[in-house]
Design an enzyme around this catalytic site. Structure first.
Site, mmCIF file in Angstrom:
data_model
loop_
_atom_site.group_PDB
_atom_site.id
_atom_site.type_symbol
_atom_site.label_atom_id
_atom_site.label_comp_id
_atom_site.label_asym_id
_atom_site.label_seq_id
_atom_site.Cartn_x
_atom_site.Cartn_y
_atom_site.Cartn_z
ATOM 1 N N GLU A 187 -4.707 3.777 6.371
ATOM 2 C CA GLU A 187 -4.384 3.569 4.964
ATOM 3 C C GLU A 187 -5.022 4.675 4.118
ATOM 4 O O GLU A 187 -4.520 5.046 3.061
ATOM 5 C CB GLU A 187 -4.927 2.191 4.544
ATOM 6 C CG GLU A 187 -4.256 1.594 3.349
ATOM 7 C CD GLU A 187 -5.213 1.409 2.198
ATOM 8 O OE1 GLU A 187 -4.896 1.924 1.112
ATOM 9 O OE2 GLU A 187 -6.256 0.768 2.375
ATOM 10 N N ARG A 223 0.827 -1.219 0.000
ATOM 11 C CA ARG A 223 0.000 0.000 0.000
ATOM 12 C C ARG A 223 0.859 1.265 0.000
ATOM 13 O O ARG A 223 0.492 2.281 0.588
ATOM 14 C CB ARG A 223 -0.955 0.037 1.202
ATOM 15 C CG ARG A 223 -2.006 -1.055 1.234
ATOM 16 C CD ARG A 223 -2.978 -0.948 0.070
ATOM 17 N NE ARG A 223 -4.110 -1.848 0.232
ATOM 18 C CZ ARG A 223 -4.095 -3.145 -0.068
ATOM 19 N NH1 ARG A 223 -3.002 -3.702 -0.547
ATOM 20 N NH2 ARG A 223 -5.191 -3.869 0.091
ATOM 21 N N SER A 263 -10.502 -0.760 3.216
ATOM 22 C CA SER A 263 -9.743 -0.905 4.474
ATOM 23 C C SER A 263 -9.304 0.469 4.962
ATOM 24 O O SER A 263 -8.666 1.211 4.222
ATOM 25 C CB SER A 263 -8.490 -1.746 4.246
ATOM 26 O OG SER A 263 -8.828 -3.020 3.786
HETATM 27 N N1 EPU Z 1 -10.486 -10.775 10.147
HETATM 28 C C1 EPU Z 1 -11.135 -10.858 11.341
HETATM 29 N N2 EPU Z 1 -12.129 -9.955 11.596
HETATM 30 C C2 EPU Z 1 -12.498 -9.026 10.697
HETATM 31 C C3 EPU Z 1 -11.820 -8.947 9.458
HETATM 32 C C4 EPU Z 1 -10.804 -9.841 9.199
HETATM 33 O O1 EPU Z 1 -10.830 -11.684 12.182
HETATM 34 O O2 EPU Z 1 -13.421 -8.259 10.986
HETATM 35 C C5 EPU Z 1 -9.439 -11.774 9.843
HETATM 36 C C6 EPU Z 1 -10.000 -12.831 8.889
HETATM 37 O O3 EPU Z 1 -10.533 -13.891 9.578
HETATM 38 C C7 EPU Z 1 -8.800 -13.240 8.083
HETATM 39 C C8 EPU Z 1 -7.880 -12.053 8.133
HETATM 40 O O4 EPU Z 1 -8.383 -11.168 9.120
HETATM 41 O O5 EPU Z 1 -8.160 -14.313 8.679
HETATM 42 C C9 EPU Z 1 -7.759 -11.363 6.777
HETATM 43 O O6 EPU Z 1 -9.041 -10.867 6.393
HETATM 44 P P1 EPU Z 1 -9.394 -10.561 4.855
HETATM 45 O O7 EPU Z 1 -9.043 -11.696 3.985
HETATM 46 O O8 EPU Z 1 -10.769 -10.039 4.822
HETATM 47 O O9 EPU Z 1 -8.372 -9.442 4.424
HETATM 48 P P2 EPU Z 1 -7.776 -8.165 5.154
HETATM 49 O O10 EPU Z 1 -6.361 -8.446 5.503
HETATM 50 O O11 EPU Z 1 -8.670 -7.707 6.245
HETATM 51 C C10 EPU Z 1 -6.767 -7.187 2.937
HETATM 52 C C11 EPU Z 1 -6.785 -5.886 2.180
HETATM 53 C C12 EPU Z 1 -8.081 -5.718 1.423
HETATM 54 C C13 EPU Z 1 -8.254 -6.884 0.454
HETATM 55 C C14 EPU Z 1 -8.217 -8.187 1.257
HETATM 56 C C15 EPU Z 1 -8.225 -9.406 0.373
HETATM 57 C C16 EPU Z 1 -5.376 -4.377 3.476
HETATM 58 C C17 EPU Z 1 -5.319 -3.168 4.345
HETATM 59 N N3 EPU Z 1 -6.595 -4.784 3.092
HETATM 60 O O12 EPU Z 1 -7.796 -7.103 3.939
HETATM 61 O O13 EPU Z 1 -7.989 -4.538 0.656
HETATM 62 O O14 EPU Z 1 -9.463 -6.792 -0.263
HETATM 63 O O15 EPU Z 1 -6.987 -8.243 2.031
HETATM 64 O O16 EPU Z 1 -7.024 -9.512 -0.311
HETATM 65 O O17 EPU Z 1 -4.336 -4.941 3.135
HETATM 66 C C18 EPU Z 1 -8.436 -2.200 0.741
HETATM 67 O O18 EPU Z 1 -7.210 -2.024 0.737
HETATM 68 O O19 EPU Z 1 -9.238 -1.232 0.755
HETATM 69 C C19 EPU Z 1 -8.968 -3.545 0.767
HETATM 70 C C20 EPU Z 1 -10.266 -3.787 0.872
#
Ligand code: EPU
Length: 338
Positions: free
Chosen positions: A334, A165, A239
């Protein structure tokens, strides 16, 4: 080029914040960018604030200067070689429309990045990423108007200094360039990337027999729609925080205390799921007035209607404080705060 006065920016930011711009213009070409800088509405040494899809900003104040919206359009194949096709896309094009264009033409590489809100010009700024792919993986070069030099320069992938990012445009060159076009290097033969998270599971659910970029795109769209709020219905900027990287030693001791903590090895430590940390602090589904933390993805802050940017910002500060108190981890925003 027309310059309007006292315009609400509500339609131009996906958080749906009703801040006002004293002056507002739209530009469609480099000539018009040059005209903007000669505008009598700019004070000496003042720059216009450029807005693309408005999907990564939180407006906390009315803006007393000139806001200019990038409406440069056009998608063009500029060359081919054996393996790749090179496509130049004007910065004002909508990101997801560009992804759909690639799928229609069988150009592979951006299907995992389906349905990300925002414009093509904003995509290299924070090196957008999702489901195991980042824009740097398909990036060839970009053109940007250099505000200091008043001319267009070209940046290669190395020169953009992409990170998680991150890019040079968020750091050393913050505020100095207006991205005018991005050229992508897309694969003629797809290299499917379905190892991340729920993609395979979703493909199984869809009963996909033959894998294709269209199927992956559909799976990603389904997953995103199931947990991310549609900005047309509930204001948000995806995010709100980055997933923080912490030292391995800190992760090991946190894991003892919180065995369910979610983390993945990263370059210099462990990248921890910020959504999990925020959820553990009890914020998931929290709402105060019209500002809230999304009920299905705690990393996403939302505006249920009339929240002020300052209310969302205050909520984000409370979340950061509680995560630091419970886990000793400082979250980083972010989204750009204006
Ligand atoms: N999780 C929780 N609780 C929550 C949300 C997530 O426990 O409320 C845990 C999930 O269980 C999972 C882990 O966190 O094990 C990762 O969650 P998720 O796959 O939803 O991805 P993220 O890391 O929360 C990142 C990106 C997203 C992107 C997704 C999928 C960042 C800041 N965000 O989110 O990007 O869509 O991965 O690749 O890196 C964005 O940047 O705006 C965005 C939406």
């Amino acid at each position: 080029m027309q310059i309007q006065q006292n315009i609400s920016l509500k339609p131009y930011n996906t958080f749906g914040i009703d801040a006002t711009a004293k002056y507002f213009a739209r530009f469609t070409s480099v000539d018009e960018i040059e005209q903007l800088f000669d505008s009598p509405f700019l004070k000496e040494n003042e720059h216009p604030f450029i807005i693309g899809g408005g999907s990564n900003i939180l407006l906390t104040l009315d803006y007393s200067g000139l806001v200019a919206k990038n409406e440069m359009h056009g998608i063009e194949v500029i060359k081919h070689d054996e393996k790749y096709v090179y496509v130049r896309v004007a910065a004002g094009e909508n990101w997801h429309q560009f992804v759909l264009y690639c799928i229609d033409n069988n150009f592979a590489g951006v299907e995992n990045l389906s349905l990300i809100p925002g414009s093509v010009g904003a995509s290299p700024m924070q090196n957008i990423g999702a489901y195991g792919v980042e824009i740097k993986d398909v990036f060839y070069e970009l053109e940007a108007f250099d505000i200091n030099e008043r001319q267009v320069s070209t940046f290669t992938v190395q020169e953009c200094e992409f990170g998680y990012r991150e890019s040079i445009f968020k750091r050393k060159y913050k505020g100095r360039h207006i991205i005018t076009s991005v050229t992508f290097r897309l694969n003629k033969q797809p290299a499917f990337n379905i190892s991340y998270g729920a993609i395979q599971q979703e493909l199984d659910k869809m009963h996909i027999e033959e894998l294709s970029i269209a199927a992956i795109s559909r799976a990603v769209i389904n997953i995103r729609q199931s947990k991310l709020p549609d900005p047309k219905e509930i204001g948000n900027a995806g995010s709100f925080f980055k997933n923080p990287t912490i030292p391995q030693s800190q992760f090991v001791s946190l894991k003892k205390e919180f065995p369910a903590i979610v983390g993945h090895p990263a370059n210099n430590g462990v990248k921890v799921a910020a959504g999990w940390l925020i959820e553990q602090c009890g914020w998931k589904g929290y709402r105060k007035g019209d500002a809230g933390c999304h009920a299905k993805q705690a990393l996403v802050l939302v505006n249920y209607g009339d929240a002020k940017g300052s209310e969302i910002l205050a909520l984000s500060t409370e979340i950061m404080k509680s995560v630091e108190l419970k886990f000793g981890i400082m979250l980083e925003r972010e989204v750009n705060i204006l």
